[in-house]
Scaffold this motif. Sequence first.
Motif, short mmCIF file in Angstrom:
data_model
loop_
_atom_site.label_atom_id
_atom_site.label_comp_id
_atom_site.label_asym_id
_atom_site.label_seq_id
_atom_site.Cartn_x
_atom_site.Cartn_y
_atom_site.Cartn_z
N ALA A 1 -0.32 4.53 20.82
CA ALA A 1 0.54 3.90 19.62
C ALA A 1 0.07 4.13 18.06
O ALA A 1 0.64 4.53 17.20
N ARG A 2 -1.44 4.57 18.28
CA ARG A 2 -2.26 4.92 17.17
C ARG A 2 -1.76 6.34 16.55
O ARG A 2 -1.51 6.36 15.42
N MET A 3 -1.38 7.11 17.57
CA MET A 3 -0.97 8.45 17.08
C MET A 3 0.61 8.62 16.58
O MET A 3 1.08 9.60 16.34
N ARG A 4 1.18 7.70 17.07
CA ARG A 4 2.91 7.73 17.00
C ARG A 4 3.34 6.84 15.91
O ARG A 4 4.55 6.96 15.66
N THR A 5 2.50 6.14 15.31
CA THR A 5 2.83 5.34 14.30
C THR A 5 2.48 5.43 12.77
O THR A 5 1.19 5.96 12.63
N ILE A 6 3.35 5.57 11.76
CA ILE A 6 3.00 5.39 10.37
C ILE A 6 3.00 3.78 9.93
O ILE A 6 4.21 3.35 10.26
N ALA A 7 1.91 3.10 9.56
CA ALA A 7 2.00 1.78 9.36
C ALA A 7 2.14 1.81 7.76
O ALA A 7 1.38 2.59 7.04
N MET A 8 2.72 0.56 7.31
CA MET A 8 2.86 0.45 5.85
C MET A 8 2.10 -1.14 5.45
O MET A 8 2.37 -1.85 6.32
N TYR A 9 1.43 -1.19 4.47
CA TYR A 9 0.70 -2.35 4.04
C TYR A 9 0.74 -2.37 2.38
O TYR A 9 0.88 -1.59 1.75
N ALA A 10 0.51 -3.76 2.11
CA ALA A 10 0.42 -3.76 0.66
C ALA A 10 -0.15 -5.19 0.34
O ALA A 10 -0.07 -6.07 1.24
N PRO A 11 -0.82 -5.45 -0.67
CA PRO A 11 -1.28 -6.80 -1.09
C PRO A 11 -0.09 -7.58 -1.64
O PRO A 11 -0.35 -8.96 -1.95
N SER A 12 1.17 -7.03 -1.66
CA SER A 12 2.16 -7.55 -2.85
C SER A 12 2.67 -9.01 -2.12
O SER A 12 2.77 -9.78 -2.93
N LYS A 13 3.22 -9.01 -1.01
CA LYS A 13 3.62 -10.17 -0.47
C LYS A 13 2.42 -11.40 -0.26
O LYS A 13 2.74 -12.43 -0.54
N THR A 14 1.30 -10.75 0.07
CA THR A 14 0.09 -11.81 0.39
C THR A 14 -0.03 -12.54 -1.10
O THR A 14 -0.44 -13.86 -0.98
N PHE A 15 -0.16 -11.74 -1.95
CA PHE A 15 -0.74 -12.32 -3.26
C PHE A 15 0.03 -12.38 -4.36
O PHE A 15 -0.05 -12.66 -5.50
N ASN A 16 1.36 -12.22 -3.98
CA ASN A 16 2.52 -12.36 -5.00
C ASN A 16 2.25 -11.22 -6.12
O ASN A 16 2.29 -11.60 -7.38
#
Length: 406
Positions: free
Chosen positions: A237-252
């Motif tokens: 899973a580590r090798m076949r996944t591109i993951a997206m994150y942001a502080p935007s939803k969490t912190f407005n």
Amino acid sequence: MKYDFTTIMDRLGKDAIAVDIPHSGNAEGFFADARVKDGFRIIPMWVADMNFPTVPTVPQAIIERAEHPAYGYFRPSKDYFDAIIRWHEESYGTAGLTPECIGYENGVLGGVVSALRILCQPGDSIIIQSPTYIGFTHCAEDNGWNLVLNPLIQDEKGIWRIDYEDLEKKVSQQDIHAAIFCSPHNPAGRVWEKWEIEKLMEIYRKYNVYVVSDEIWADLTMPGHHHTPTQMVSEDARMRTIAMYAPSKTFNLAGLVGSYHVVYNPYLRSRMTQAGAATHYNMMNVLSTHALIAAYSPEGREWVDELCQVLNGNLDYAVSYINENFKGVKTSKPEGTYMLFLDCTEWCRTHDVDIDTIQKRGIEVGVIWQDGRPFHGDCHIRLNLALPHSLVVEAFERMKKYVFTE
Ligand SMILES: Cc1ncc(COP(=O)(O)O)c(C=O)c1O
């Protein structure tokens, strides 16, 4: 509470579509043909941002940086990467995240598009669990991809579950090699359990499906639920996944712009970096970089803990109010996010009205909620509960008096 989640912020004229669009008389055609009637203040319960001031460390950091009056080209500092790595370790138990695995993206949705561009040809199919966040549908439509829906099924307790049989059938028979996985799930509100992600990723391994994992909601989980990064469930899973994150939803912070991807696979990472760079649009903003560092801090963690308690209170209140007062409106308490997805099918049937009427009735009395159809909910409404509790109470009282009337 140490932080302020009760003051009603006046956002009008403060760069907030949440209130500006409904206030402008629906100029952009967002809300059926409805207008808010005089005498009702707008209660923004649609677009996914919050009606709470962010953690004070964020404006402090922005002001401090802004006081230094030069804003030239720059590179992210070590503090930027350290803040992200520490946040992932402490929040999700992530191990082995290094600065080179982290890459900048203006927005999460833009990152999803970049990732899919490197995984798909025009005309290719992408599998996704439905209902879906509306942005994914737009991404696919705008880029000539075919979104194949793998509908979630509600179990006897009303919990949305992945239909693995349907998934495997579609992936294998339609020769699909790309997936979007929304974790936690908007709008179903699921915080997927580890075994559910493992089972999903096993199917994707078996049929060689690459995965774009949108984890923008990772921090907004309710008590008893914990976010598991898709990349953490197995080495494959580590090798076949591109993951997206942001502080935007969490912190407005959506208006500040500043997201990031995590990619462990060196080949995918190089392609992803190239896709992001090729547009020459994908550039960091110095103020949002400082905002991220200030958000991913001990104060930020304390603030998110309190925020989740407030959201949990609002979700509990909303679900029990609906169950007690709106017979025929079905919903289940989200395990994460601040979105409630209301199934109004039965209510509409027994009262002989359609979902447009329901939506319009709400908007006319200032309850600005969102049509569920673009999210693949036929007779649904999506409701944002990231508001001071007093406004949530006011909204439900209006719904009882003016919308779900007998
Ligand atoms: C699942 C999901 N992904 C992405 C986005 C949008 O993120 P961004 O504004 O960073 O493109 C949202 C916003 O609601 C969302 O719910």
